[in-house]
Motif scaffolding. Structure first.
Motif, short mmCIF file in Angstrom:
data_model
loop_
_atom_site.label_atom_id
_atom_site.label_comp_id
_atom_site.label_asym_id
_atom_site.label_seq_id
_atom_site.Cartn_x
_atom_site.Cartn_y
_atom_site.Cartn_z
N ALA A 115 108.43 53.05 19.66
CA ALA A 115 107.14 52.36 19.59
C ALA A 115 106.18 53.10 18.66
O ALA A 115 105.43 52.47 17.90
CB ALA A 115 106.53 52.24 20.99
N LYS A 116 106.21 54.44 18.72
CA LYS A 116 105.36 55.23 17.81
C LYS A 116 105.71 54.95 16.35
O LYS A 116 104.83 54.79 15.51
CB LYS A 116 105.56 56.73 18.08
N GLU A 117 107.00 54.91 16.06
CA GLU A 117 107.44 54.64 14.69
C GLU A 117 106.98 53.26 14.21
O GLU A 117 106.50 53.11 13.08
CB GLU A 117 108.96 54.74 14.60
N VAL A 118 107.07 52.27 15.09
CA VAL A 118 106.66 50.92 14.72
C VAL A 118 105.16 50.89 14.46
O VAL A 118 104.69 50.28 13.49
CB VAL A 118 107.07 49.91 15.82
N LEU A 119 104.38 51.55 15.33
CA LEU A 119 102.93 51.59 15.14
C LEU A 119 102.56 52.29 13.85
O LEU A 119 101.64 51.87 13.13
CB LEU A 119 102.26 52.28 16.33
N THR A 145 100.44 50.47 10.97
CA THR A 145 99.12 50.97 10.58
C THR A 145 99.15 51.69 9.23
O THR A 145 98.12 51.89 8.62
CB THR A 145 98.56 51.92 11.65
N GLY A 146 100.33 52.10 8.79
CA GLY A 146 100.44 52.77 7.50
C GLY A 146 100.09 54.23 7.53
O GLY A 146 99.72 54.82 6.52
#
Length: 129
Positions: free
Chosen positions: A119-123, A127-128
């Motif tokens: 989930a952190k990686e996707v966020l 967000t860039g």
């Protein structure tokens, strides 16, 4: 008379030039199909090593070290793993322990990612940051 000799000289010069170019092109074209030297083993070299010759593990490792030290280390590791597998295959209990040991080593090399990490990686991608 001079005009005739001049034109004759030009014709002979140009025809000589054309013929020499044709000869050069045909000779250069014939070198295309010349077989280059090969690094493959010759029949004489094959006769030097009898077909029944089977090198042992030490000879394989020494030969690999002569080729490249890194390859020699890989060969040693492979031999050790092979000998360990032979020892482990003697009874059923050690086979199960070996499986658990290999599974543990595989998990250490490739740890499974948790849902939070994904989930952190996707966020971060969204967000860039």
């Amino acid at each position: 008379m001079q005009k005739i000799l001049l034109t004759l000289k030009q014709v002979l010069g140009s025809s000589f030039f054309v013929v020499s170019l044709m000869i050069f092109i045909s000779l250069s074209g014939s070198f295309i199909f010349v077989q280059q030297g090969s690094y493959a083993t010759t029949l004489e070299e094959l006769k030097l090593i009898p077909p029944e010759y089977k090198p042992n593990s030490e000879e394989k490792i020494n030969r690999a070290n002569e080729y490249d030290p890194g390859v020699g280390i890989q060969e040693e590791n492979r031999e050790e793993a092979y000998e360990q597998a032979i020892k482990d295959s003697t009874n059923l209990n050690t086979i199960e322990k070996t499986y658990e040991r290999n599974l543990k080593a595989e998990k250490e090399q490739n740890p499974p990612e948790s849902f939070g990490e994904k989930a952190k990686e996707v966020l971060e991608k969204v967000t860039g940051k």
